[in-house]
Design a protein around this motif. Structure first.
Motif, PDB file in Angstrom:
ATOM      1  N   GLU A 144      -1.727  -3.797   3.890  1.00 57.77           N
ATOM      2  CA  GLU A 144      -2.155  -2.698   4.758  1.00 57.77           C
ATOM      3  C   GLU A 144      -2.046  -3.018   6.254  1.00 57.77           C
ATOM      4  OE1 GLU A 144      -6.262  -1.716   4.236  1.00 57.77           O
ATOM      5  OE2 GLU A 144      -6.890  -3.815   4.092  1.00 57.77           O
ATOM      6  N   LEU A 147       0.346  -0.944   8.465  1.00 59.63           N
ATOM      7  CA  LEU A 147       0.156   0.488   8.735  1.00 59.63           C
ATOM      8  C   LEU A 147      -0.002   0.826  10.219  1.00 59.63           C
ATOM      9  CD1 LEU A 147      -2.156   1.478   5.723  1.00 59.63           C
ATOM     10  CD2 LEU A 147       0.324   1.754   5.949  1.00 59.63           C
ATOM     11  N   LYS A 171      -6.934   2.736  -3.309  1.00 61.26           N
ATOM     12  CA  LYS A 171      -6.499   1.939  -2.165  1.00 61.26           C
ATOM     13  C   LYS A 171      -4.976   1.858  -2.105  1.00 61.26           C
ATOM     14  CE  LYS A 171      -6.980  -0.898   1.327  1.00 61.26           C
ATOM     15  NZ  LYS A 171      -7.557  -0.483   2.612  1.00 61.26           N
ATOM     16  N   VAL A 175      -2.387   3.368   0.846  1.00 62.96           N
ATOM     17  CA  VAL A 175      -1.457   2.529   1.595  1.00 62.96           C
ATOM     18  C   VAL A 175      -0.032   3.060   1.474  1.00 62.96           C
ATOM     19  CG1 VAL A 175      -0.395   0.237   1.721  1.00 62.96           C
ATOM     20  CG2 VAL A 175      -2.883   0.451   1.498  1.00 62.96           C
TER      21      VAL A 175
END
Length: 779
Positions: A144, A147, A171, A175
Motif C-alpha cells: 500500500e 498508493l 484491504k 489497495v
C-alpha cells in the motif's frame, strides 16, 4: 537526428532528375533515423518513458521481464523514445546497474517515494510511466505504500499487475482498486486476470488491457538441432527452469521419474536455475538440499542433472531447444503467469503443466495439464506423450502458433499502442526502427541447386522443390544486396539462382517453372499457364544484365543470350502481369544500349496495357482489368518504366492515374491493406479485407519508390514508409510479419493470425522492400 545528405552517384535513366535524388534519399533516410552519428547536425531530445520496476542485475522474474520489455521497445522504437528505469530496492544494495537506470526507489521508505514523485513531475520531457506491480515489491500491507506515490504523479501511468488474487478481502480490494484508479490503464497477462479484475474487484473493462507475457523469438525450431551429436545425444530430455523455490514443487516431478524411467531408461531431467535470492536470504539452500536428498533416495543420480546457475538467454535457449517435454509443476493455483512456460513454448517444447490460469489459456493443443502435486498423473501423461512422437510434433507446431503473437516485439507494439495517443501534445511521431538485414533464412533455404519453395515455420521443406518464380525474385534481391554491400558471399547465391534460371530455359526460349528436389521438371509445368513466370524471369535476367560492371562477362553474356532467346515469346503474352514484368526486364536489359528494337517491343507491350486500360476503365474504375488480384502495383509501375524508355506522356499519365487509383484502395487510416487473396477485388463488388501477402506489400514499395523518384510527390514517399511498417507491425493484427531472429518473413496476414511458415516468396519479397531503404545509405 536530422541531416541532409548529398549523393555523387548518377543514374542513366531517361527522365531522371539527379537533383531530385538528393532530396529523395535524404528524406528517406530521415524517416527511419538511420543517419550515421558523424553526419548529424544536431541532437533532438527524445520524449522519455520511465520504467519503475526491479531490474537486472537483481535476480527476479519481473526484473528480467522488464529488461526484455525495455529492450524490445528500444529495438522497435529506439529513435522515438529515451527509455529510462527506476530500480526498486527494499534496502541498500550494491548492484552495478546499467546506464539506463536513472533513479532508485527504496520501497520501504516513504520519503524515497516523495523524492521520486517530485523528480517525475518536474521532468517536462517525461511522456509516460510503465510501472511493474507485484505485491511483494512495495512496502506496507499488500504494497500500500505505493498508493500516495501513484496518486501524486502527474504523468500518464500504465501499471502492469503481475498477480491478481481472487476473492480479495477488504484491504486487498481497496489497495487494488486505488492502484487502478490512479493509473491511466492497467495491463494483465491473461484473460483470467482480466475477468478477476472485473468480477472480483469491480474494475471497468475499459481500463484493462491484456498483453501476454513476452517471449523471445528463436532462430530455428529444427529436429536437426537435437540430431546433432551433443551432450544429450540418445537422451530423452525433460526440463524445468527458473529461480528455484519451494513453490515450484520440483519434488512432484522427481517422484514421477521412477515410473517414467521404467518405460524410458534414457530420460534425463534437467533442473535449471539457481535458488531464488530471497529464499537464500531467509533459509539458505534448504530446499535444494531437500531435492538432492530425494534424488539420492529415489536412485535418480543418473537421470537428474542440476544446473545451479542464473543462465544467460543463449544458455537457457540451448537447454530448451534440446528439451523433449517441458515440465511445469508449480503448486500455487493463484500464480497468474509464468514466463518459463512462455519461453519453453517459444522453443517448441510440448508442455505438461499444473493448471495455473496461464497454462489453461496458453497450452491448449500444445500440451496437457495435470493436477497440482499429483506425481502419478504427471508420470502417466509424460509416458503417454513419449509413446506418441507424432502427437509431440503436432504439439510443437501448436506451441509455436500459440506463442508467436506474444513475442517481445509484439509486446512492445502493444505497450506503445497504449500510450501513442498521449504523444500528440508533444508533437511526437512514432518511428519504427529498420531491422538489420539478415540473410540467414535465405542461406538456409538455398541448396546448391536453387532456392527451396516452402518452409515449415523456418525449416526448409525440400519436398516442395523449387520454382523459377522464387529463384528469379531471389536473383533480383541478391543482385541489389551485392550492389550495396559487395559481399563476396553473395556471389555464390547469385550464381546459384542465375544457373537455375538458365537451367529452366527450353530450346524454344521459354522457361519452365516447377522443379522437384531431384532436379526434374514436374507435371505442374504442363497444367498451368506459365506466362507470369516467364515474364518474371525476364525481369530478373534484365536486372542482372544491367550490372555488367559488377559481374563476370561470361555470366552477363549468358543472361543476355537467355533474354534474346525469350523475346520471340514476349509479344505473345496476354497476361498484363507477364507483360509488365517483361517491360521492366527489357528496360533494364537495354538500359545502357537504348536500341530501337527493344524500345519498339516495349512500346508494343505498353500499347497492349493501354488497350486493356481503355477497355475497362471508367470514372470510378481506373484500371486495366475488371478486378484487382496480386502484384497490382506492378502494372502502373511498368507503364512508368515504359514512359521513361519511350518518352511517352500517355504512358506516364496512365501510370499515375492507375497507381493513384490503386493506392486509394489499399491505403486507409495511415495503414496499408493490400488486396485480399480471399476472392480478390472485383469491379462493383464489396472488397475483401483479409488475406494479405508480403509480396504485394513489397511490390507496392518498389512501385512507390519509382513513382517518388519520377514525380517528386512527397505523398508517395510517405506511403512507402507506411507500407514498410506493415512488415514491422503496423497492420490490423498489430504484429510483426518479418521475423528478425530467423531473417524470414511470414507467409501471410490473415484475419486473426499469421501464417508462420517462412517460404521463399515472402522472405525474398521482404528483402527486396528492405533494400529500397538500405540503398539510401550508400549515397
Amino acid at each position: 537526428m536530422r541531416t541532409s545528405i548529398s549523393s555523387t552517384n548518377e543514374k542513366n535513366v531517361i527522365g531522371y532528375n539527379p537533383n531530385l535524388k538528393l532530396n529523395y534519399k535524404a528524406t528517406l533516410l530521415d524517416s527511419y533515423k538511420t543517419i550515421k552519428p558523424s553526419l548529424a547536425l544536431k541532437t533532438i531530445e527524445l520524449p522519455e518513458i520511465l520504467f519503475i520496476t526491479s531490474y537486472p542485475p537483481r535476480e527476479c522474474g519481473i526484473a528480467t521481464y522488464s529488461q526484455d520489455l525495455r529492450n524490445a521497445i528500444k529495438e522497435k522504437f529506439g529513435n522515438t523514445f529515451s527509455l529510462k528505469v527506476c530500480s526498486l530496492e527494499s534496502k541498500e544494495s550494491n548492484f552495478n546497474y546499467p546506464e539506463e537506470v536513472k533513479y532508485n526507489l527504496n520501497t520501504q521508505d516513504e520519503e524515497s517515494y516523495k523524492i521520486l514523485a517530485r523528480k517525475i513531475n518536474s521532468n517536462e520531457n517525461l511522456s509516460s510511466v510503465f510501472l511493474q506491480h507485484e505485491f511483494g515489491l512495495f512496502g506496507g500491507d499488500y504494497g500500500e505504500k505505493i498508493l500516495p506515490f501513484l496518486q501524486s504523479i502527474m504523468v500518464p501511468i500504465t501499471t502492469t499487475l503481475h498477480t491478481v488474487l481472487p476473492n480479495p478481502n477488504n484491504k486487498l480490494l481497496d489497495v487494488v482498486q486505488k492502484i487502478v484508479r490512479y493509473s491511466d490503464e492497467v495491463i494483465v497477462m491473461t484473460n483470467n486476470s482480466a475477468s478477476l479484475l472485473m468480477n472480483d474487484y469491480g474494475i471497468s473493462s475499459d481500463k484493462i488491457k491484456v498483453i501476454p507475457h513476452g517471449t523471445h523469438l528463436v532462430a530455428s525450431i529444427s529436429d536437426a538441432i537435437k540430431e546433432t551429436k551433443n551432450e544429450f545425444t540418445d537422451k530423452i530430455v525433460l526440463s524445468t527452469f527458473g529461480l528455484v523455490s519451494e513453490g515450484k514443487s520440483i519434488e512432484t516431478a522427481l517422484d514421477a521419474l521412477p515410473k517414467i524411467i521404467a518405460k524410458f531408461p534414457n530420460v534425463l531431467y534437467l533442473i535449471i536455475g539457481k535458488t531464488h535470492p530471497e529464499v537464500v536470504l531467509k533459509e539458505g539452500e534448504k530446499y535444494r538440499e531437500f531435492l538432492y536428498k530425494k534424488v539420492k533416495k529415489l536412485h535418480l543420480q543418473d537421470n537428474v542433472r542440476f544446473i545451479n546457475s542464473y543462465l544467460s538467454l543463449s544458455e537457457l535457449m540451448y537447454y530448451l531447444q534440446h528439451t523433449d517435454i517441458y515440465l511445469f509443476t508449480a503448486k500455487d493455483p493463484n500464480q497468474a503467469v509464468s514466463g518459463t512456460l512462455a519461453y519453453a513454448m517459444a522453443c517448441g517444447c510440448p508442455i505438461i503443466s499444473t493448471p495455473i490460469p496461464h497454462s489453461k489459456e496458453l497450452i491448449d493443443g500444445a500440451g496437457v495439464n495435470f493436477d497440482f502435486q499429483d506425481s502419478a498423473q504427471l508420470a502417466d501423461e509424460t509416458i503417454k506423450l513419449l509413446y506418441q512422437p507424432k502427437l509431440m510434433k503436432k504439439m510443437q507446431l501448436n506451441a509455436l502458433h500459440k506463442i508467436n503473437p506474444t513475442c517481445w516485439q509484439n509486446a512492445a507494439l502493444s505497450h506503445i499502442a497504449l500510450i501513442e495517443n498521449k504523444l500528440d501534445h508533444k508533437n511526437v511521431s512514432l518511428n519504427y526502427e529498420l531491422p538489420a538485414i539478415n540473410l540467414d533464412h535465405i542461406k538456409r533455404m538455398t541448396t546448391k541447386d536453387g532456392f527451396i519453395q516452402f518452409a515449415e515455420i523456418s525449416n526448409p521443406d525440400i519436398k516442395t522443390g523449387y520454382t523459377i518464380d522464387d529463384n528469379a525474385r531471389a536473383l533480383i534481391a541478391m543482385v541489389k544486396h551485392y550492389e550495396i554491400t559487395k559481399d563476396i558471399a553473395d556471389l555464390f547465391l547469385i550464381e546459384t539462382y542465375l544457373s537455375f534460371l538458365l537451367y529452366c530455359q527450353q530450346e524454344d526460349g521459354s522457361f519452365l517453372n516447377y522443379v522437384d528436389k531431384l532436379g526434374n521438371f514436374t507435371n505442374n509445368n504442363h497444367n498451368e499457364n506459365l506466362e507470369d513466370s516467364n515474364g518474371r524471369t525476364i525481369w530478373a535476367l534484365g536486372e542482372f544484365a544491367s550490372h555488367s560492371d559488377l559481374f563476370p562477362k561470361e555470366f552477363i553474356d549468358k543472361a543476355n543470350v537467355a533474354i534474346e532467346k525469350s523475346i520471340v515469346h514476349i509479344l505473345k503474352f496476354k497476361s498484363p502481369r507477364a507483360i509488365s514484368f517483361s517491360i521492366k526486364g527489357l528496360y533494364w536489359y537495354d538500359l545502357k544500349n537504348n536500341t530501337p528494337e527493344i524500345t519498339a517491343i516495349i512500346t508494343k507491350l505498353a500499347d497492349n496495357l493501354v488497350s486493356k486500360f481503355r477497355g475497362v476503365s471508367d470514372d470510378k474504375w481506373k484500371w486495366f482489368e475488371n478486378y484487382l488480384t496480386y502484384a497490382n502495383s506492378l502494372l502502373p509501375e511498368a507503364m512508368l518504366y515504359a514512359s521513361l524508355k519511350t518518352g511517352s506522356k500517355l504512358y506516364k499519365k496512365i501510370a499515375k492515374k492507375t497507381f493513384d487509383f490503386l493506392l486509394n484502395i489499399t491505403f486507409k487510416d495511415d495503414q496499408i491493406k493490400v488486396v485480399s487473396n480471399q476472392g480478390w477485388n472485383h469491379k462493383g463488388k464489396d472488397v475483401n479485407n483479409y488475406g494479405e501477402q508480403p509480396i504485394d506489400v513489397a511490390y507496392t514499395i518498389l512501385a512507390l519508390n519509382k513513382f517518388y523518384e519520377v514525380f517528386e510527390d512527397k505523398e508517395y514517399y510517405n506511403k512507402m514508409v507506411v507500407a514498410f511498417n506493415w512488415f514491422l507491425g503496423k497492420n490490423h493484427l498489430n504484429q510483426i510479419v518479418y521475423n528478425p531472429k530467423t531473417g524470414g518473413c511470414y507467409d501471410g496476414l490473415e484475419e486473426n493470425h499469421l501464417n508462420l511458415n517462412q517460404g521463399a516468396e515472402s522472405t525474398v519479397s521482404y528483402l527486396m522492400a528492405r533494400l529500397v531503404f538500405e540503398k539510401s545509405k550508400i549515397n
